[in-house]
Enzyme design. Structure first.
Site, mmCIF file in Angstrom:
data_model
loop_
_atom_site.group_PDB
_atom_site.id
_atom_site.type_symbol
_atom_site.label_atom_id
_atom_site.label_comp_id
_atom_site.label_asym_id
_atom_site.label_seq_id
_atom_site.Cartn_x
_atom_site.Cartn_y
_atom_site.Cartn_z
ATOM 1 N N THR A 195 0.819 -1.211 0.000
ATOM 2 C CA THR A 195 0.000 0.000 0.000
ATOM 3 C C THR A 195 0.853 1.261 0.000
ATOM 4 O O THR A 195 1.988 1.248 0.468
ATOM 5 C CB THR A 195 -0.967 0.012 1.212
ATOM 6 O OG1 THR A 195 -1.777 1.178 1.150
ATOM 7 C CG2 THR A 195 -0.232 -0.008 2.539
ATOM 8 N N HIS A 200 -8.069 2.513 5.841
ATOM 9 C CA HIS A 200 -9.324 2.789 6.533
ATOM 10 C C HIS A 200 -9.992 1.450 6.851
ATOM 11 O O HIS A 200 -9.414 0.392 6.599
ATOM 12 C CB HIS A 200 -10.202 3.692 5.670
ATOM 13 C CG HIS A 200 -9.505 4.980 5.329
ATOM 14 N ND1 HIS A 200 -9.211 5.927 6.281
ATOM 15 C CD2 HIS A 200 -8.998 5.446 4.163
ATOM 16 C CE1 HIS A 200 -8.566 6.933 5.704
ATOM 17 N NE2 HIS A 200 -8.414 6.667 4.421
ATOM 18 N N ARG A 289 -7.709 -4.134 -7.995
ATOM 19 C CA ARG A 289 -8.123 -3.482 -9.226
ATOM 20 C C ARG A 289 -7.141 -2.331 -9.442
ATOM 21 O O ARG A 289 -6.811 -1.618 -8.496
ATOM 22 C CB ARG A 289 -9.529 -2.941 -8.977
ATOM 23 C CG ARG A 289 -10.234 -2.441 -10.181
ATOM 24 C CD ARG A 289 -11.628 -1.950 -9.772
ATOM 25 N NE ARG A 289 -12.342 -1.496 -10.955
ATOM 26 C CZ ARG A 289 -12.134 -0.331 -11.535
ATOM 27 N NH1 ARG A 289 -11.274 0.527 -11.037
ATOM 28 N NH2 ARG A 289 -12.800 0.003 -12.623
#
Ligand code: PPS
Length: 569
Positions: A195, A200, A289
């Site tokens: 990441t 979140h 995605r």
């Protein structure tokens, strides 16, 4: 290439401590290359085995293979060119076979390299083949053409020491440190999550679900080297990740920081990320995605299809040596007060989601960020670094002829802003700057540019630190004003105000008697008389001063600042 078990140590390029000491002494005689921030990231992963099986910066033949078909000359899968790009002047001094010293930006030697190859790459071809298009809207293509050196050097690297990091030291691990950690805890199956964004609740749900599905432990493996320009800085992100880490069941999950310089190369990048995670001892990898997507191209279209990365990864999964875990897009179902993968949402229920763009808008405008969306600790961290616009720093930049009224309006504005309070205000008036920052400068184009760029630099620092900078130079050149705008906008808002008093009116007023001297030729290069002034084409505000009092002019600026959300209404 031999496939290593995820528990065995991975080969590194470092020499022993004694040899390193010796090499350091000997390196005094070598030609030195000062590594760029991106090269430091690449070198760290080369040396610690993160880029195994690479043994150095790519040779020309390996580079060609990687660019053409993602393979080194021995057939090994490797999707990303890892090159030592240098300036021509440096390359000209280097002979094939020569050893060079690779130093960090403080001059500390990190490695030596034996140069086996030196060539001028075809950058347009590299852009097309590796990034999908020779389009400067792609951050890595832009880097390739505008930042990377013209010549590539290749050759094996001998590692002397790791690059020094002063931040989050306890959270950084080499591949072998992570492998040892997994061994110690008895973790056999580890799913890695890549990441470059704050996490979140949806991310926490999806990563934990992925780990459960793979019956694996979870490694949150954020990139802290170089990410996409405009991303949340890694200091803030790491504080956010630390808060989220507490939300996983104890002993299921760990977090480690990866000093990778991302290229945002979508499908190729996904394969690369997989190889790097395999080297760090992981067995599974989450691919989402639009993995490592660079955003839109110059035609406003996506560079890659949304599932290209997953497809390419799947195709090479066996060679990568990692199993891909699909990223499930998680959404909040209001009636159930729970997250569900979007494909499993019970019919007829209310789905809630907040996009990245919407989140940034809410942060900017100081609006509510609901508890179902993120963890309060994460929101607090994000608000600390991205306060609402009305609490951020900004710059008001007046421009206009000498005697147009810039300083007078700027002074009135300063007083009004100080009356409101809340942020420190600094006035960088033309005269003040020329006395304290630019006393050695005259009025040639070159000197005016230096003067304005100094003002821009100070204003950008004030803006960065949450203050208000009011600048009031003539700033006659549009290109220099644009450069200042860019400097400031990296940190906050820029409000250009053209004080549009005509040259005739300024000359009629002639408060300082300078126009008379300019007409008599006693002052050379006088703006509007014997030197040009580019009228601003799209300033945020244009104020007329003839028959309008100063108070009113300053008020117009305040209204503009209010409409930009910079001061509360
Ligand atoms: S610039 O072009 O933006 O760097 O100029 P700036 O720093 O604002 O300085 C402008 C003030 O310098 C005085 N002055 C001149 N102005 C323009 N051209 C020439 N050749 C020149 N020589 C001296 C003049 O008083 C300007 O002050 P302001 O406050 O604008 O009237």
């Amino acid at each position: 290439m031999t496939m290593l078990s995820n528990l065995a140590p991975i080969p590194e390029l470092y020499v022993s401590y004694e040899s390193a000491q010796k090499l350091k002494l000997e390196a005094g005689d070598l030609q030195s290359h000062d590594l760029t921030p991106r090269q430091i990231c690449d070198l760290e992963l080369l040396m610690n085995g993160g880029f195994y099986p690479l043994k150095g910066f790519l040779s020309e033949a390996d580079y060609d293979g990687v660019v053409e078909n993602m393979r080194l000359t021995d057939g090994t899968l490797w999707p990303m060119p890892i090159n030592l790009d240098v300036k021509e002047e440096f390359a000209d001094k280097i002979e094939i076979g020569q050893d060079i010293a690779l130093r960090d930006q403080e001059g500390v030697i990190l490695a030596t390299m034996t140069v086996t190859d030196k060539w001028v790459p075809n950058k347009a071809r590299e852009a097309e083949m590796v990034f999908g298009a020779d389009d400067l809207a792609h951050p890595a293509v832009n880097y390739l053409h505008h930042t990377a050196g013209k010549v590539y050097l290749g050759g094996p690297v001998t590692g002397i020491q790791q690059p020094v990091h002063y931040d989050f030291r306890a959270r950084r691990d080499t591949p072998n440190e992570l492998r040892a950690y997994f061994r110690k805890l008895g973790w056999r199956r580890i799913v890695a999550f890549q990441t470059r964004n704050p996490l979140h609740r949806a991310h926490q749900e999806l990563t934990f679900r992925a780990a459960k599905e793979a019956q694996a432990n979870l490694l949150i493996h954020p990139v802290v080297g170089m990410t996409k320009p405009g991303d949340v800085d890694h200091f803030t992100r790491v504080r956010c990740y630390e808060a989220v880490l507490d939300k996983y069941p104890a002993a299921t999950t760990t977090m480690s920081l990866l000093n990778l310089a991302m290229r945002m190369a979508g499908p190729r990048e996904a394969v690369w990320h997989g190889l790097i995670r395999r080297n760090h001892g992981c067995t599974h990898f989450i691919v989402g995605r639009d993995h490592a997507g660079p955003g839109k191209n110059s035609q406003g279209q996506d560079f890659y299809g949304p599932y290209d990365a997953q497809e390419l990864f799947k195709k090479h999964q066996d060679e990568i040596g990692l199993e891909m875990v699909d990223f499930k897009h998680m959404v909040y179902v209001q009636e159930k007060a729970q997250y569900y993968p979007v494909s499993e949402v019970p019919e007829g229920s209310t789905v809630l989601d907040i996009s990245g763009t919407e989140l940034r808008r809410r942060l900017r405008e100081g609006l509510e960020i609901p508890e179902w969306f993120s963890f309060p600790e994460v929101v607090t961290e994000l608000r600390r670094t991205s306060p609402p616009r009305s609490k951020q720093g900004f710059t008001v930049f007046f421009t206009g002829f000498s005697g147009s009224g810039k300083s007078t309006i700027a002074n009135a504005l300063m007083v009004k802003l100080m009356e409101m309070g809340g942020r420190p205000v600094t006035l960088l008036d033309g005269d003040v700057v020329r006395k304290h920052l630019s006393s050695e400068l005259g009025f040639s184009k070159e000197h005016r540019d230096i003067n304005i760029k100094r003002i821009g630099y100070v204003a950008s620092e004030i803006t960065k630190n949450g203050g208000i900078a009011i600048c009031a130079p003539i700033a006659p050149y549009a290109s220099t004003r644009r450069a200042v705008r860019e400097m400031v906008e990296a940190y906050g808002a820029f409000c250009e105000v053209h004080v549009a008093t005509t040259i005739e009116e300024c000359e009629r007023r002639d408060r300082k008697g300078l126009y008379k001297l300019a007409r008599e030729g006693k002052i050379k290069e006088f703006t509007g008389i014997s030197d040009p002034y580019d009228v601003p084409e799209n300033p945020e505000l244009r104020v007329e001063t003839e028959n309008v009092d100063v108070d009113n002019c300053a008020h117009q600026v305040l209204l503009m600042l209010e409409s930009m959300g910079l001061i509360a209404g």
